[in-house]
Scaffold this active site. Structure first.
Site, PDB file in Angstrom:
ATOM      1  N   ASP A   7      31.375  24.982 -46.540  1.00 13.86           N
ATOM      2  CA  ASP A   7      31.146  26.246 -46.809  1.00 13.86           C
ATOM      3  C   ASP A   7      29.531  26.458 -46.469  1.00 13.86           C
ATOM      4  OD1 ASP A   7      33.967  27.835 -46.528  1.00 13.86           O
ATOM      5  OD2 ASP A   7      33.784  27.909 -48.360  1.00 13.86           O
ATOM      6  N   ASP A  40      38.769  35.691 -39.727  1.00 11.61           N
ATOM      7  CA  ASP A  40      38.907  35.986 -40.739  1.00 11.61           C
ATOM      8  C   ASP A  40      39.421  36.097 -41.660  1.00 11.61           C
ATOM      9  OD1 ASP A  40      37.512  33.579 -43.645  1.00 11.61           O
ATOM     10  OD2 ASP A  40      37.300  32.592 -41.772  1.00 11.61           O
ATOM     11  N   ASP A  41      39.144  35.771 -43.314  1.00 14.17           N
ATOM     12  CA  ASP A  41      39.624  36.686 -44.136  1.00 14.17           C
ATOM     13  C   ASP A  41      39.814  37.697 -43.907  1.00 14.17           C
ATOM     14  OD1 ASP A  41      40.877  37.368 -47.003  1.00 14.17           O
ATOM     15  OD2 ASP A  41      39.791  36.244 -48.229  1.00 14.17           O
ATOM     16  N   ARG A  86      39.753  32.460 -58.360  1.00 19.23           N
ATOM     17  CA  ARG A  86      39.806  33.069 -56.897  1.00 19.23           C
ATOM     18  C   ARG A  86      40.724  34.270 -56.944  1.00 19.23           C
ATOM     19  NH1 ARG A  86      39.475  32.648 -52.130  1.00 19.23           N
ATOM     20  NH2 ARG A  86      37.506  33.416 -51.215  1.00 19.23           N
ATOM     21  N   TRP A  89      31.040  21.430 -54.459  1.00 19.74           N
ATOM     22  CA  TRP A  89      31.543  23.261 -53.497  1.00 19.74           C
ATOM     23  C   TRP A  89      30.591  22.791 -52.857  1.00 19.74           C
ATOM     24  CZ3 TRP A  89      29.739  27.973 -53.438  1.00 19.74           C
ATOM     25  CH2 TRP A  89      29.477  27.988 -52.139  1.00 19.74           C
ATOM     26  N   LYS A 143      43.257  28.369 -38.679  1.00 17.88           N
ATOM     27  CA  LYS A 143      42.019  28.054 -39.532  1.00 17.88           C
ATOM     28  C   LYS A 143      42.541  28.166 -41.171  1.00 17.88           C
ATOM     29  CE  LYS A 143      37.997  28.212 -42.631  1.00 17.88           C
ATOM     30  NZ  LYS A 143      36.227  29.214 -42.749  1.00 17.88           N
ATOM     31  N   TRP A 144      43.119  26.404 -41.518  1.00 20.65           N
ATOM     32  CA  TRP A 144      44.478  26.984 -42.619  1.00 20.65           C
ATOM     33  C   TRP A 144      43.578  26.372 -44.044  1.00 20.65           C
ATOM     34  CZ3 TRP A 144      50.534  26.273 -42.308  1.00 20.65           C
ATOM     35  CH2 TRP A 144      50.501  26.162 -44.176  1.00 20.65           C
ATOM     36  N   ASP A 145      43.472  27.310 -45.211  1.00 20.65           N
ATOM     37  CA  ASP A 145      42.545  27.270 -46.112  1.00 20.65           C
ATOM     38  C   ASP A 145      43.047  26.716 -47.295  1.00 20.65           C
ATOM     39  OD1 ASP A 145      40.199  26.925 -47.919  1.00 20.65           O
ATOM     40  OD2 ASP A 145      39.007  29.052 -46.375  1.00 20.65           O
ATOM     41  N   MET A 146      43.167  26.396 -48.202  1.00 21.37           N
ATOM     42  CA  MET A 146      42.839  25.720 -49.535  1.00 21.37           C
ATOM     43  C   MET A 146      42.111  26.164 -50.759  1.00 21.37           C
ATOM     44  SD  MET A 146      43.904  22.596 -50.993  1.00 21.37           S
ATOM     45  CE  MET A 146      45.685  22.870 -53.183  1.00 21.37           C
ATOM     46  N   ASN A 147      41.759  27.442 -51.453  1.00 23.63           N
ATOM     47  CA  ASN A 147      40.675  27.316 -52.383  1.00 23.63           C
ATOM     48  C   ASN A 147      40.507  27.572 -53.752  1.00 23.63           C
ATOM     49  OD1 ASN A 147      38.717  28.273 -49.947  1.00 23.63           O
ATOM     50  ND2 ASN A 147      40.021  30.785 -49.982  1.00 23.63           N
TER      51      ASN A 147
END
Length: 727
Positions: free
Chosen positions: A538, A356-357, A433, A189, A466-470
């Site tokens: 990021d 964003d988030d 997370r 990361w 924006k399709w996120d996967m954390n």
């Protein structure tokens, strides 16, 4: 060109404009003969045929789809467990079929053709007589690209169950006279895209991901290269897996010096039950040959993935310049703060605002509300539609961040459906997370996400997602699968994701989707099929981004690389770099800003306006031109690259110096990709100066570069031909 079959000799010659791939049938086994620069096909090709010692076992044969248990002691590409517990199968050739064009893969992303004349496909059928297992090997070769695409379909034509223990997509056995090195992308990361290169020796070299995703640590790509191979010369054999889950790629050198390279779904913790009549399709592997170094290999991948993997409206459209509020506000914002940033963006010429988030549920930090996809009226009293419409009135489009594959234990969704996450009964549910992973093997889960997102897209003017996967997958089990199919969960998760993405992107074709997984954790061809760009990392520090973007370009096109200017001190490393330097790095990708525009000084605003005007002029060439890497940030203090138009009449050159060099020597930057007989006008950046140089001089001697005596220095040149391309 195309596919030539000599049935009597059992020879198959796949031929593109610059490449040949040849195999033959030996004692019923498909055996690799040649892959490399194009060979003229002659009626007699017997000198190419594989000759093995009398009574030599399979361990000496360079096979196309090697098996386990019959005398080949190297890694097999597939392995099957029969109902009686035995694991021995022996595939033998039974026939072939030729197809014009290229077929799609059911349930899986794949490269494609727009006209059947672009490619030809060969399907070779193999059978294990004892079990009834049928394997169909697919080879698609493009006419005008040095690309061959391989996959396999395994079918149970017997009357008893079979269990796949291993089902890779492709394997190539190179002869023992090749002294190979392997190069691939590694990292972590915020450190994605590191180029690793090392020699191969007897034994195995393995890269893989067991994380349920392609991962930050390893990318599903590797290339075998000769020791002399660099950007401009030498052979490179690239393998890129069109898949977004766990993968493996293994180079195995045997005692005779031959190298077997195989790639596909990670066989660790993998099994797939095949009842009679059922089949299993492997993802496809895109194999690229270059006889002109890594640069030409990369450009081949770039052209293919940009135009024959990415789809939809935005495949060929220039991408908008955006501002994302994440590093500007994190979770601490309200509607008025968002509008204030958008207002400044409109004045500067920005085209898209991305929220964003933090806009949904009760999301004031990253420990709650994932899965509760409805707006937070505390922050947005008028709702998303109000904010979006106000932003549209400013002349900007509106975008939204989602993390649709995750669920927070502190959410209404989890309280209602605690079994909807990946989990194993009576086992701890590992949180990363403060979140768990939704079970995308389940149709009801996918339907919920589809309905939730569709409701927003149908009521809010969303132009970008924006399709996120954390986080990675843990406790990989499903309450919806029987015990005998639990080992299928990881792959079924990926198939479920693809099914959902196909539905959503088809229903809302006007939306530009960008993939993200804590940055580049799922930067792979599988996701590019549904989303034509990816948030590369990021880490927005410009110095680190030199490496990240350079390395990522080894296989992925610039049109897929999201790159933003962020505030200083940088939020990831604390470094302070000039706004011009940050802009030049970010303009070498899909350009945007990730900071609070309201905090710009008047001087900053002048710089940013200039950057935005410039990028609007050059983005067509940046996003669709041919990339030439000139200086590697992994090898020194300087970096440089350039973008060249198809007709070689226009180019952009970017160069970067990280640290000042005292008493530096005179420096020349050798360009590439130009026409050596043309004269070119060179204009430095925004200067009115101009110089005239011949293409041969620019590529053989180079362009004089003068750096100021300061750290973090960058610059760029426009290059234009003075007369049309020479015929």
């Amino acid at each position: 060109m195309g596919i030539i079959v000599q049935e009597q000799e059992g020879l198959f010659h796949l031929q593109s404009s610059g490449m040949s791939y040849i195999f033959q049938i030996v004692n019923g086994y498909p055996v690799h003969v040649y892959w490399g620069s194009r060979l003229i096909h002659r009626e007699s090709m017997t000198e190419l045929m594989v000759h093995t010692p009398i009574n030599a076992g399979l361990d000496r044969l360079p096979q196309e789809y090697p098996q386990y248990g019959s005398g080949d002691f190297r890694n097999p590409v597939y392995q099957v467990e029969l109902e009686d517990g035995t694991r021995i199968t022996e595939l033998k050739y039974i026939g072939y079929k030729l197809i014009k064009g290229k077929s799609s893969l059911t349930g899986l992303p794949a490269v494609y053709t727009e006209d059947e004349t672009e490619a030809d496909t060969l399907e070779v059928e193999l059978k294990d007589a004892y079990s009834g297992l049928i394997v169909v090997l697919s080879y698609c070769i493009y006419a005008d690209r040095n690309v061959i695409v391989r996959s396999a379909r395994l079918c149970n034509k017997g009357d008893k169950q079979l269990r796949l223990r291993r089902a890779l997509s492709a394997s190539v056995d190179f002869p023992g006279n090749r002294d190979f090195e392997i190069t691939y992308l590694s990292g972590a990361w915020a450190r994605e895209g590191n180029i690793t290169r090392k020699g191969l020796h007897q034994g195995e070299t393995r890269i893989d991901s067991k994380r349920g995703m392609s991962s930050h640590q390893m990318n599903p790509f590797a290339a075998l290269v000769t020791p002399e191979t660099n950007e401009y010369q030498g052979e490179a054999f690239g393998f890129s897996l069109v898949y977004s889950g766990g993968f493996e790629a293994v180079a195995e050198v045997d005692s005779f010096g031959s190298t077997r390279f195989s790639i596909g779904i990670n066989s660790f913790d993998f099994a797939w039950l095949l009842s009679p009549g059922e089949g299993f399709q492997t993802p496809e592997t895109v194999m690229v040959y270059s006889g002109q170094g890594l640069g030409e290999m990369s450009r081949t991948y770039h052209r293919l993935y940009r135009t024959r993997l990415c789809r939809g409206r935005y495949r060929d459209e220039e991408r908008p310049i955006l501002v994302n509020n994440w590093e500007a506000t994190y979770f601490d914002f309200n509607a008025e703060k968002l509008i204030s940033i958008a207002e400044e963006g409109a004045k500067l010429g920005i085209e898209l605002f991305v929220l964003d988030d933090g806009w949904f549920g009760k999301r004031d930090s990253d420990n709650s509300s994932l899965g509760d996809w409805y707006e937070d009226r505390r922050k947005l009293p008028g709702g998303l539609a109000d904010v979006a419409e106000r932003i549209n009135q400013l002349g900007l489009e509106f975008g939204l961040w989602f993390e649709p594959e995750m669920i927070s234990p502190d959410s209404e969704l989890y309280r209602k459906h605690p079994d909807w996450c990946l989990h194993v009964p009576e086992r701890r549910r590992s949180e990363a997370r403060w979140q768990l992973v939704l079970d995308y093997t389940r149709q009801d889960v996918r339907d919920y996400i589809y309905d939730s997102l569709s409701a927003i897209f149908s009521s809010v003017p969303v132009a970008y997602v924006k399709w996120d996967m954390n986080r990675c997958l843990t406790e990989i089990g499903s309450a919806d699968l029987p015990p005998e199919r639990q080992s299928e969960t990881a792959h079924r998760y990926v198939l479920g994701l693809y099914e959902l993405l196909e539905r959503i992107t088809a229903s809302f074709p006007h939306i530009l989707f960008e993939s993200c997984s804590s940055g580049g954790g799922r930067f792979d061809p599988g996701m590019l099929y549904y989303m034509p760009q990816t948030w590369t990392s990021d880490n927005t520090d410009a110095v680190e981004r030199l490496k990240i973007q350079y390395g990522t370009s080894l296989v992925y096109p610039v049109s897929a690389i999201g790159a933003h200017v962020s505030a200083v001190p940088n939020h990831q490393v604390g470094r302070i770099t000039p706004l011009d330097f940050r802009g030049d790095v970010a303009m070498s990708g899909n350009f945007g800003y990730e900071l609070d525009l309201t905090k710009f000084t008047e001087e900053d605003k002048v710089t940013v306006k200039r950057q935005i005007v410039t990028y609007k002029e050059i983005r067509g060439l940046v996003q669709s031109g041919d990339l030439y890497r000139l200086k590697s940030p992994f090898e020194g203090n300087e970096s440089a690259w350039m973008f060249v138009s198809d007709n070689k009449e226009e180019a952009l050159v970017y160069y970067f110096q990280v640290m000042a060099v005292p008493n530096a020597p005179r420096r020349f930057l050798r360009l590439a990709g130009l026409h050596q007989e043309l004269e070119y006008e060179i204009r430095p950046g925004h200067s009115d100066e101009q110089y005239i140089y011949g293409g041969d001089r620019l590529m053989q001697i180079g362009l004089p570069i003068v750096y100021e005596q300061k750290d973090y220095e960058s610059g760029w040149f426009r290059v234009r031909a003075l007369k049309p391309t020479i015929a």
